[in-house]
Design a protein around this motif. Structure first.
Motif, PDB file in Angstrom:
ATOM      1  N   LYS A   9       7.274 -10.483 -72.846  1.00  0.00           N
ATOM      2  CA  LYS A   9       7.728 -11.208 -71.656  1.00  0.00           C
ATOM      3  C   LYS A   9       9.098 -11.794 -71.963  1.00  0.00           C
ATOM      4  O   LYS A   9       9.437 -12.021 -73.119  1.00  0.00           O
ATOM      5  CB  LYS A   9       6.739 -12.328 -71.339  1.00  0.00           C
ATOM      6  CG  LYS A   9       5.373 -11.750 -71.011  1.00  0.00           C
ATOM      7  CD  LYS A   9       4.657 -12.569 -69.978  1.00  0.00           C
ATOM      8  CE  LYS A   9       3.560 -11.716 -69.368  1.00  0.00           C
ATOM      9  NZ  LYS A   9       2.971 -12.262 -68.181  1.00  0.00           N
ATOM     10  N   ILE A  10       9.860 -12.053 -70.921  1.00  0.00           N
ATOM     11  CA  ILE A  10      11.173 -12.647 -71.157  1.00  0.00           C
ATOM     12  C   ILE A  10      11.182 -14.096 -70.682  1.00  0.00           C
ATOM     13  O   ILE A  10      10.355 -14.494 -69.868  1.00  0.00           O
ATOM     14  CB  ILE A  10      12.309 -11.826 -70.495  1.00  0.00           C
ATOM     15  CG1 ILE A  10      12.203 -11.824 -68.964  1.00  0.00           C
ATOM     16  CG2 ILE A  10      12.336 -10.409 -71.037  1.00  0.00           C
ATOM     17  CD1 ILE A  10      13.430 -11.213 -68.279  1.00  0.00           C
ATOM     18  N   VAL A  15      13.404  -8.807 -64.415  1.00  0.00           N
ATOM     19  CA  VAL A  15      12.539  -7.670 -64.752  1.00  0.00           C
ATOM     20  C   VAL A  15      12.562  -6.727 -63.551  1.00  0.00           C
ATOM     21  O   VAL A  15      12.270  -7.127 -62.431  1.00  0.00           O
ATOM     22  CB  VAL A  15      11.088  -8.111 -65.015  1.00  0.00           C
ATOM     23  CG1 VAL A  15      10.178  -6.888 -65.206  1.00  0.00           C
ATOM     24  CG2 VAL A  15      11.010  -9.030 -66.235  1.00  0.00           C
ATOM     25  N   ASP A  17      10.734  -3.667 -62.231  1.00  0.00           N
ATOM     26  CA  ASP A  17       9.457  -2.985 -62.491  1.00  0.00           C
ATOM     27  C   ASP A  17       9.265  -1.883 -61.454  1.00  0.00           C
ATOM     28  O   ASP A  17       9.960  -1.861 -60.430  1.00  0.00           O
ATOM     29  CB  ASP A  17       8.341  -4.041 -62.388  1.00  0.00           C
ATOM     30  CG  ASP A  17       7.052  -3.580 -63.051  1.00  0.00           C
ATOM     31  OD1 ASP A  17       6.976  -2.451 -63.553  1.00  0.00           O
ATOM     32  OD2 ASP A  17       6.096  -4.392 -63.052  1.00  0.00           O
ATOM     33  N   LYS A  51      -0.387   2.399 -59.555  1.00  0.00           N
ATOM     34  CA  LYS A  51       0.122   2.715 -58.215  1.00  0.00           C
ATOM     35  C   LYS A  51       0.949   3.991 -58.174  1.00  0.00           C
ATOM     36  O   LYS A  51       0.972   4.687 -57.176  1.00  0.00           O
ATOM     37  CB  LYS A  51       1.025   1.571 -57.716  1.00  0.00           C
ATOM     38  CG  LYS A  51       0.288   0.283 -57.388  1.00  0.00           C
ATOM     39  CD  LYS A  51       1.274  -0.801 -56.929  1.00  0.00           C
ATOM     40  CE  LYS A  51       0.913  -2.146 -57.525  1.00  0.00           C
ATOM     41  NZ  LYS A  51       2.011  -3.116 -57.453  1.00  0.00           N
ATOM     42  N   THR A  81      10.511  -2.995 -58.013  1.00  0.00           N
ATOM     43  CA  THR A  81      10.233  -4.402 -57.713  1.00  0.00           C
ATOM     44  C   THR A  81      11.127  -5.251 -58.604  1.00  0.00           C
ATOM     45  O   THR A  81      11.248  -4.981 -59.796  1.00  0.00           O
ATOM     46  CB  THR A  81       8.766  -4.757 -58.050  1.00  0.00           C
ATOM     47  OG1 THR A  81       7.911  -3.787 -57.497  1.00  0.00           O
ATOM     48  CG2 THR A  81       8.393  -6.129 -57.521  1.00  0.00           C
ATOM     49  N   ILE A  85      12.955 -14.239 -63.377  1.00  0.00           N
ATOM     50  CA  ILE A  85      12.188 -15.075 -64.304  1.00  0.00           C
ATOM     51  C   ILE A  85      12.993 -16.304 -64.714  1.00  0.00           C
ATOM     52  O   ILE A  85      14.166 -16.186 -65.093  1.00  0.00           O
ATOM     53  CB  ILE A  85      11.828 -14.277 -65.593  1.00  0.00           C
ATOM     54  CG1 ILE A  85      11.337 -12.856 -65.279  1.00  0.00           C
ATOM     55  CG2 ILE A  85      10.847 -15.059 -66.458  1.00  0.00           C
ATOM     56  CD1 ILE A  85       9.998 -12.732 -64.654  1.00  0.00           C
ATOM     57  N   TYR A  88      10.011 -18.449 -68.324  1.00  0.00           N
ATOM     58  CA  TYR A  88       8.836 -17.567 -68.458  1.00  0.00           C
ATOM     59  C   TYR A  88       8.038 -17.352 -67.169  1.00  0.00           C
ATOM     60  O   TYR A  88       7.119 -16.558 -67.119  1.00  0.00           O
ATOM     61  CB  TYR A  88       7.877 -18.053 -69.572  1.00  0.00           C
ATOM     62  CG  TYR A  88       8.433 -17.858 -70.947  1.00  0.00           C
ATOM     63  CD1 TYR A  88       8.495 -16.588 -71.526  1.00  0.00           C
ATOM     64  CD2 TYR A  88       8.931 -18.939 -71.679  1.00  0.00           C
ATOM     65  CE1 TYR A  88       9.036 -16.402 -72.786  1.00  0.00           C
ATOM     66  CE2 TYR A  88       9.470 -18.760 -72.947  1.00  0.00           C
ATOM     67  CZ  TYR A  88       9.520 -17.488 -73.489  1.00  0.00           C
ATOM     68  OH  TYR A  88      10.050 -17.306 -74.737  1.00  0.00           O
ATOM     69  N   LYS A  93       9.685 -12.608 -56.532  1.00  0.00           N
ATOM     70  CA  LYS A  93       9.302 -11.209 -56.705  1.00  0.00           C
ATOM     71  C   LYS A  93       9.522 -10.527 -55.360  1.00  0.00           C
ATOM     72  O   LYS A  93       9.075 -11.013 -54.332  1.00  0.00           O
ATOM     73  CB  LYS A  93       7.821 -11.123 -57.097  1.00  0.00           C
ATOM     74  CG  LYS A  93       7.318  -9.699 -57.325  1.00  0.00           C
ATOM     75  CD  LYS A  93       5.807  -9.619 -57.300  1.00  0.00           C
ATOM     76  CE  LYS A  93       5.154 -10.063 -58.582  1.00  0.00           C
ATOM     77  NZ  LYS A  93       5.214  -9.040 -59.634  1.00  0.00           N
TER      78      LYS A  93
HETATM   79  N1  CTP Z   1       7.316 -10.399 -66.876  1.00  0.00           N
HETATM   80  C1  CTP Z   1       8.140 -10.619 -67.979  1.00  0.00           C
HETATM   81  N2  CTP Z   1       8.367 -11.910 -68.405  1.00  0.00           N
HETATM   82  C2  CTP Z   1       7.788 -12.952 -67.794  1.00  0.00           C
HETATM   83  C3  CTP Z   1       6.952 -12.748 -66.684  1.00  0.00           C
HETATM   84  C4  CTP Z   1       6.747 -11.451 -66.253  1.00  0.00           C
HETATM   85  O1  CTP Z   1       8.680  -9.688 -68.555  1.00  0.00           O
HETATM   86  N3  CTP Z   1       8.032 -14.173 -68.284  1.00  0.00           N
HETATM   87  C5  CTP Z   1       7.128  -9.023 -66.409  1.00  0.00           C
HETATM   88  C6  CTP Z   1       5.734  -8.467 -66.600  1.00  0.00           C
HETATM   89  O2  CTP Z   1       5.608  -7.906 -67.894  1.00  0.00           O
HETATM   90  C7  CTP Z   1       5.678  -7.397 -65.522  1.00  0.00           C
HETATM   91  C8  CTP Z   1       6.560  -7.982 -64.398  1.00  0.00           C
HETATM   92  O3  CTP Z   1       7.364  -8.981 -65.011  1.00  0.00           O
HETATM   93  O4  CTP Z   1       6.270  -6.197 -65.965  1.00  0.00           O
HETATM   94  C9  CTP Z   1       5.765  -8.565 -63.271  1.00  0.00           C
HETATM   95  O5  CTP Z   1       4.861  -9.502 -63.782  1.00  0.00           O
HETATM   96  P1  CTP Z   1       3.464  -9.823 -63.066  1.00  0.00           P
HETATM   97  O6  CTP Z   1       3.687 -10.129 -61.634  1.00  0.00           O
HETATM   98  O7  CTP Z   1       2.752 -10.835 -63.891  1.00  0.00           O
HETATM   99  O8  CTP Z   1       2.718  -8.432 -63.273  1.00  0.00           O
HETATM  100  P2  CTP Z   1       1.925  -7.569 -62.194  1.00  0.00           P
HETATM  101  O9  CTP Z   1       0.910  -8.387 -61.483  1.00  0.00           O
HETATM  102  O10 CTP Z   1       1.453  -6.344 -62.919  1.00  0.00           O
HETATM  103  O11 CTP Z   1       3.089  -7.170 -61.190  1.00  0.00           O
HETATM  104  P3  CTP Z   1       2.996  -6.356 -59.815  1.00  0.00           P
HETATM  105  O12 CTP Z   1       1.985  -7.035 -58.942  1.00  0.00           O
HETATM  106  O13 CTP Z   1       4.418  -6.467 -59.278  1.00  0.00           O
HETATM  107  O14 CTP Z   1       2.636  -4.957 -60.188  1.00  0.00           O
END
Ligand code: CTP
Ligand code: ZN
Length: 154
Positions: A9-10, A15, A17, A51, A81, A85, A88, A93
């Motif tokens: 995570k970042i 991100v 995606d 998906k 998408t 962030i 964290y 989104k």
């Molecule tokens: N992510 C990240 N660092 C964070 C928070 C999230 O890199 N601090 C990344 C996650 O690894 C993921 C993307 O951001 O690739 C979206 O995170 P999240 O919404 O938690 O995942 P999903 O529910 O799988 O997303 P979606 O519903 O968009 O498929």
């Protein structure tokens, strides 16, 4: 047991995606990331997605994307998408949206187009449309139709 690939995570940044598989390198290029970049970047190509079958992911620390970059990404990876962030947490989104019209983003391949004249060239303008899930563009000035938009990014 399910096996999962995880990229860290970042803390702060963007991100991207659900990138259409194979397009991550192009997304990096659009973001201006190359061998001289100092940002921490991670990416994954052709990973499993429920998906999409396969997808790419790009994560960039400390970088937020602008409107122009967003439009470019939408043209070449329309299922992407964007996750913004901060500390964290996902602050925003959203799915990229295919623009109806783009200016100064695509180059017209028609040598005789007014956008290609050497003296006083006109800024390019294309309307964007979709047929059967494929994206096309049409030059406002000469009517030239483009597919494979990634080959025509300015
Ligand atoms: N992510 C990240 N660092 C964070 C928070 C999230 O890199 N601090 C990344 C996650 O690894 C993921 C993307 O951001 O690739 C979206 O995170 P999240 O919404 O938690 O995942 P999903 O529910 O799988 O997303 P979606 O519903 O968009 O498929
Ligand atoms: Zn043209």
């Amino acid at each position: 047991m399910e096996e999962r690939l995880t990229i860290s995570k970042i803390k702060e940044g963007t991100v991207i995606d659900h990138i259409n598989s194979g397009k991550a390198l192009l997304v990096l290029k659009i973001l201006g990331i190359d061998k001289n970049s100092k940002e921490t970047v991670s990416m994954a190509m052709n990973v499993e997605s429920k998906k999409m079958g396969k997808k790419d992911i790009v994560k960039v620390e400390g970088k937020f994307i602008n409107e122009d970059q967003l439009n470019r990404i939408a043209l070449i990876a329309p299922s992407a998408t964007i996750n913004i962030i901060k500390n964290y947490e996902i602050k925003r989104k959203f799915k990229v949206k295919i623009p109806k019209k783009v200016e100064g983003i695509l180059k017209c391949p028609n040598k005789n187009c007014i956008t290609n004249t050497e003296r006083e060239p006109v800024k390019t303008s294309f309307s964007i449309y979709k047929v059967d899930n494929e994206i096309f563009a049409k030059c406002l000035y000469c009517g030239k139709k483009l597919s494979e938009l990634e080959d025509h990014l300015e």
